[in-house]
Enzyme design. Structure first.
Site, PDB file in Angstrom:
ATOM      1  N   HIS A  92       0.681  -0.892  -0.206  1.00 20.44           N
ATOM      2  CA  HIS A  92       0.023   0.130  -0.003  1.00 20.44           C
ATOM      3  C   HIS A  92       1.103   1.125  -0.185  1.00 20.44           C
ATOM      4  O   HIS A  92       0.732   2.283  -0.061  1.00 20.44           O
ATOM      5  CB  HIS A  92      -0.988   0.472   0.818  1.00 20.44           C
ATOM      6  CG  HIS A  92      -1.685  -1.700   1.397  1.00 20.44           C
ATOM      7  ND1 HIS A  92      -0.883  -1.875   2.279  1.00 20.44           N
ATOM      8  CD2 HIS A  92      -3.014  -2.270   0.853  1.00 20.44           C
ATOM      9  CE1 HIS A  92      -1.541  -3.118   2.408  1.00 20.44           C
ATOM     10  NE2 HIS A  92      -2.803  -2.770   1.855  1.00 20.44           N
ATOM     11  N   GLY A 109      -8.371  11.678   6.466  1.00 22.57           N
ATOM     12  CA  GLY A 109      -9.177  10.225   5.431  1.00 22.57           C
ATOM     13  C   GLY A 109      -8.658  10.595   4.127  1.00 22.57           C
ATOM     14  O   GLY A 109      -8.626  10.222   2.935  1.00 22.57           O
ATOM     15  N   ARG A 151      -6.947  16.530   0.212  1.00 16.77           N
ATOM     16  CA  ARG A 151      -6.938  17.240   1.616  1.00 16.77           C
ATOM     17  C   ARG A 151      -4.933  16.798   2.173  1.00 16.77           C
ATOM     18  O   ARG A 151      -5.038  17.542   2.323  1.00 16.77           O
ATOM     19  CB  ARG A 151      -7.826  16.743   2.885  1.00 16.77           C
ATOM     20  CG  ARG A 151      -7.334  18.143   3.891  1.00 16.77           C
ATOM     21  CD  ARG A 151      -8.093  17.260   4.741  1.00 16.77           C
ATOM     22  NE  ARG A 151      -9.716  17.724   4.627  1.00 16.77           N
ATOM     23  CZ  ARG A 151     -10.608  16.507   5.250  1.00 16.77           C
ATOM     24  NH1 ARG A 151     -10.236  15.965   6.378  1.00 16.77           N
ATOM     25  NH2 ARG A 151     -11.643  16.523   4.570  1.00 16.77           N
ATOM     26  N   ARG A 206      -2.300   3.598  -5.166  1.00 17.96           N
ATOM     27  CA  ARG A 206      -4.012   3.383  -4.585  1.00 17.96           C
ATOM     28  C   ARG A 206      -4.970   4.661  -4.816  1.00 17.96           C
ATOM     29  O   ARG A 206      -5.294   5.387  -4.259  1.00 17.96           O
ATOM     30  CB  ARG A 206      -4.509   3.309  -3.403  1.00 17.96           C
ATOM     31  CG  ARG A 206      -4.701   1.319  -4.152  1.00 17.96           C
ATOM     32  CD  ARG A 206      -4.286   0.512  -1.987  1.00 17.96           C
ATOM     33  NE  ARG A 206      -4.420  -1.173  -2.703  1.00 17.96           N
ATOM     34  CZ  ARG A 206      -5.237  -1.801  -2.525  1.00 17.96           C
ATOM     35  NH1 ARG A 206      -6.815  -1.760  -2.272  1.00 17.96           N
ATOM     36  NH2 ARG A 206      -5.187  -3.011  -2.928  1.00 17.96           N
ATOM     37  N   ARG A 255      -4.341  12.560  13.398  1.00 20.39           N
ATOM     38  CA  ARG A 255      -5.751  12.273  12.410  1.00 20.39           C
ATOM     39  C   ARG A 255      -6.095  13.477  12.183  1.00 20.39           C
ATOM     40  O   ARG A 255      -6.119  14.065  13.459  1.00 20.39           O
ATOM     41  CB  ARG A 255      -6.630  11.442  13.471  1.00 20.39           C
ATOM     42  CG  ARG A 255      -7.990  11.164  12.152  1.00 20.39           C
ATOM     43  CD  ARG A 255      -8.252  10.245  12.229  1.00 20.39           C
ATOM     44  NE  ARG A 255     -10.335  10.099  11.700  1.00 20.39           N
ATOM     45  CZ  ARG A 255     -10.362  11.033  10.427  1.00 20.39           C
ATOM     46  NH1 ARG A 255      -9.659  11.370   9.902  1.00 20.39           N
ATOM     47  NH2 ARG A 255     -11.879  11.191  10.452  1.00 20.39           N
ATOM     48  N   ILE A 256      -6.157  14.122  11.264  1.00 18.89           N
ATOM     49  CA  ILE A 256      -6.819  15.711  10.615  1.00 18.89           C
ATOM     50  C   ILE A 256      -7.909  15.053  10.145  1.00 18.89           C
ATOM     51  O   ILE A 256      -7.648  15.167   8.532  1.00 18.89           O
ATOM     52  CB  ILE A 256      -6.157  16.149  10.444  1.00 18.89           C
ATOM     53  CG1 ILE A 256      -5.113  16.427   9.354  1.00 18.89           C
ATOM     54  CG2 ILE A 256      -5.042  17.344  11.222  1.00 18.89           C
ATOM     55  CD1 ILE A 256      -4.238  17.013   8.620  1.00 18.89           C
ATOM     56  N   GLY A 257      -9.119  15.530  10.032  1.00 22.66           N
ATOM     57  CA  GLY A 257     -10.692  14.451   9.718  1.00 22.66           C
ATOM     58  C   GLY A 257     -12.005  15.507   9.993  1.00 22.66           C
ATOM     59  O   GLY A 257     -11.636  16.927  11.116  1.00 22.66           O
ATOM     60  N   SER A 258     -12.686  14.882   9.186  1.00 20.55           N
ATOM     61  CA  SER A 258     -14.453  15.677   9.259  1.00 20.55           C
ATOM     62  C   SER A 258     -15.382  14.336   9.859  1.00 20.55           C
ATOM     63  O   SER A 258     -14.941  13.394  10.543  1.00 20.55           O
ATOM     64  CB  SER A 258     -14.111  15.557   8.467  1.00 20.55           C
ATOM     65  OG  SER A 258     -14.632  13.909   7.800  1.00 20.55           O
ATOM     66  N   GLU A 304     -16.922   9.786  13.758  1.00 20.12           N
ATOM     67  CA  GLU A 304     -15.743   9.266  13.013  1.00 20.12           C
ATOM     68  C   GLU A 304     -15.911   8.616  12.603  1.00 20.12           C
ATOM     69  O   GLU A 304     -16.443   7.645  13.496  1.00 20.12           O
ATOM     70  CB  GLU A 304     -14.722  10.565  12.273  1.00 20.12           C
ATOM     71  CG  GLU A 304     -14.448  10.058  13.934  1.00 20.12           C
ATOM     72  CD  GLU A 304     -13.209   8.842  14.073  1.00 20.12           C
ATOM     73  OE1 GLU A 304     -11.897   9.389  13.036  1.00 20.12           O
ATOM     74  OE2 GLU A 304     -13.077   8.022  14.392  1.00 20.12           O
ATOM     75  N   MET A 305     -14.509   8.064  11.636  1.00 16.28           N
ATOM     76  CA  MET A 305     -14.667   6.472  11.020  1.00 16.28           C
ATOM     77  C   MET A 305     -13.355   5.955  11.563  1.00 16.28           C
ATOM     78  O   MET A 305     -13.295   4.984  10.880  1.00 16.28           O
ATOM     79  CB  MET A 305     -14.947   6.053   9.743  1.00 16.28           C
ATOM     80  CG  MET A 305     -16.466   6.605   9.596  1.00 16.28           C
ATOM     81  SD  MET A 305     -17.373   6.224   7.922  1.00 16.28           S
ATOM     82  CE  MET A 305     -17.624   4.299   8.176  1.00 16.28           C
ATOM     83  N   GLU A 306     -12.356   6.698  11.963  1.00 17.46           N
ATOM     84  CA  GLU A 306     -11.743   6.234  11.956  1.00 17.46           C
ATOM     85  C   GLU A 306     -10.330   6.169  13.500  1.00 17.46           C
ATOM     86  O   GLU A 306      -9.368   5.252  13.176  1.00 17.46           O
ATOM     87  CB  GLU A 306      -9.819   6.957  10.614  1.00 17.46           C
ATOM     88  CG  GLU A 306     -10.337   6.143   9.508  1.00 17.46           C
ATOM     89  CD  GLU A 306     -11.262   7.712   8.982  1.00 17.46           C
ATOM     90  OE1 GLU A 306     -12.338   6.858   8.094  1.00 17.46           O
ATOM     91  OE2 GLU A 306     -11.816   8.432   9.559  1.00 17.46           O
ATOM     92  N   SER A 356     -17.683  18.747  10.060  1.00 19.48           N
ATOM     93  CA  SER A 356     -18.442  18.973   8.924  1.00 19.48           C
ATOM     94  C   SER A 356     -20.158  18.837   8.234  1.00 19.48           C
ATOM     95  O   SER A 356     -20.178  19.514   7.896  1.00 19.48           O
ATOM     96  CB  SER A 356     -17.603  18.444   7.903  1.00 19.48           C
ATOM     97  OG  SER A 356     -17.781  17.157   8.310  1.00 19.48           O
ATOM     98  N   ASP A 357     -20.898  18.335   9.420  1.00 14.37           N
ATOM     99  CA  ASP A 357     -22.136  18.621   9.637  1.00 14.37           C
ATOM    100  C   ASP A 357     -22.448  17.998  10.823  1.00 14.37           C
ATOM    101  O   ASP A 357     -21.747  18.091  11.907  1.00 14.37           O
ATOM    102  CB  ASP A 357     -22.068  17.104   8.649  1.00 14.37           C
ATOM    103  CG  ASP A 357     -22.409  15.794   8.987  1.00 14.37           C
ATOM    104  OD1 ASP A 357     -20.726  15.652   8.896  1.00 14.37           O
ATOM    105  OD2 ASP A 357     -23.360  15.155   9.266  1.00 14.37           O
ATOM    106  N   ARG A 377     -15.502  20.710   2.546  1.00 12.91           N
ATOM    107  CA  ARG A 377     -14.514  20.027   4.000  1.00 12.91           C
ATOM    108  C   ARG A 377     -12.795  20.135   3.668  1.00 12.91           C
ATOM    109  O   ARG A 377     -12.038  19.570   4.537  1.00 12.91           O
ATOM    110  CB  ARG A 377     -14.639  19.017   3.653  1.00 12.91           C
ATOM    111  CG  ARG A 377     -16.607  18.264   4.224  1.00 12.91           C
ATOM    112  CD  ARG A 377     -17.621  17.181   4.103  1.00 12.91           C
ATOM    113  NE  ARG A 377     -18.615  17.525   4.562  1.00 12.91           N
ATOM    114  CZ  ARG A 377     -19.196  16.723   5.146  1.00 12.91           C
ATOM    115  NH1 ARG A 377     -19.269  14.920   4.977  1.00 12.91           N
ATOM    116  NH2 ARG A 377     -20.952  16.237   4.709  1.00 12.91           N
TER     117      ARG A 377
END
Length: 244
Positions: free
Chosen positions: A17, A33, A37, A56, A100-103, A192-194, A216-217, A230
């Protein structure tokens, strides 16, 4: 920077990967994510940024920020994807810290779109921790030193933040209409998811991790930002992450 990276290369075939060679990736990695970004951060915040991975289309870059080497790389969506990339960064590329910097989707009543949340802990509905065969419930938590530094950096930049628990969920479109309400009632700030996978991998390898999110929402008020917003406008959390 490109010449420097080339001089430090050690013969290495990479992973399935990640095509980076040993030495291409800094000790500290910022992980949004969205790989676009990551590209945005490299182009707008880093000096002499060099792309070390395109496998990928999960872009990864190394450059400098205020004279210090830092990398940024996408993690993809979900705990399995974050689990793969953070595992390889910790185990194969000698990375010490991942931020981790995410929404995130807001849950709490006092959380609004564009608010910044720092995850002290990451609850989860995932089965990710079962691999450790702990015989109980593991509580994935941030590195306190990084968390404290992030709060201090936010204060110095006059960026208001909320610190608390987030939910790392495996399900984006949940068929249970009361699911979010139950987590909200337990004081969870956002979803969030991670993050939980990142915190677990860091714990397993004895490394450091922190999650910083921009809302973000909001799942209860209906507020939301566009995909383009985003990707390109979450600069407050980026500046906090780079400051530490």
């Amino acid at each position: 920077m490109l010449k420097l990276l080339q001089n430090r290369r050690v013969a290495y075939m990479g992973t399935p990967h990640n095509s980076a060679s040993k030495g291409d990736i800094a000790k500290t990695v910022l992980m949004p994510g969205d790989p676009l970004r990551a590209k945005f951060i490299a182009e707008h915040f880093l000096e002499d940024a060099v792309c070390f991975n395109r496998v990928r289309n999960m872009f990864g870059y190394t450059g400098t920020y205020k004279g210090k080497e830092v990398s940024v790389m996408g993690s993809g969506m979900g705990m399995p994807s974050m689990g793969i990339y953070s595992y390889e960064l910790f185990s194969e590329y000698d990375v010490d810290r991942i931020i981790r910097i995410g929404s995130a989707g807001g849950y709490a009543d006092d959380v609004h779109v564009r608010d910044v949340i720092i995850a002290m802990a990451a609850s989860t509905d995932s089965n990710y921790a079962s691999q450790y065969r702990l015989g109980g419930t593991f509580a994935p938590t941030a590195d306190y030193g990084m968390l404290s530094a992030a709060v201090e950096a936010a204060q110095q930049k006059n960026i208001p933040v909320k610190v608390g628990n987030v939910l790392s969920t495996d399900v984006f479109y949940h068929v249970d209409s009361e699911y979010a309400t139950r987590w909200k009632n337990m004081g969870v700030l956002a979803t969030e998811m991670e993050c939980a996978a990142l915190y677990m991998n860091a714990a397993y390898f004895g490394k450091k991790a922190l999650g910083i999110f921009t809302v973000s929402d909001h799942l209860f008020t209906g507020e939301e930002l566009s995909a383009e917003e985003r990707e390109t406008t979450f600069t407050d959390m980026m500046e906090i992450a780079l400051a530490i």
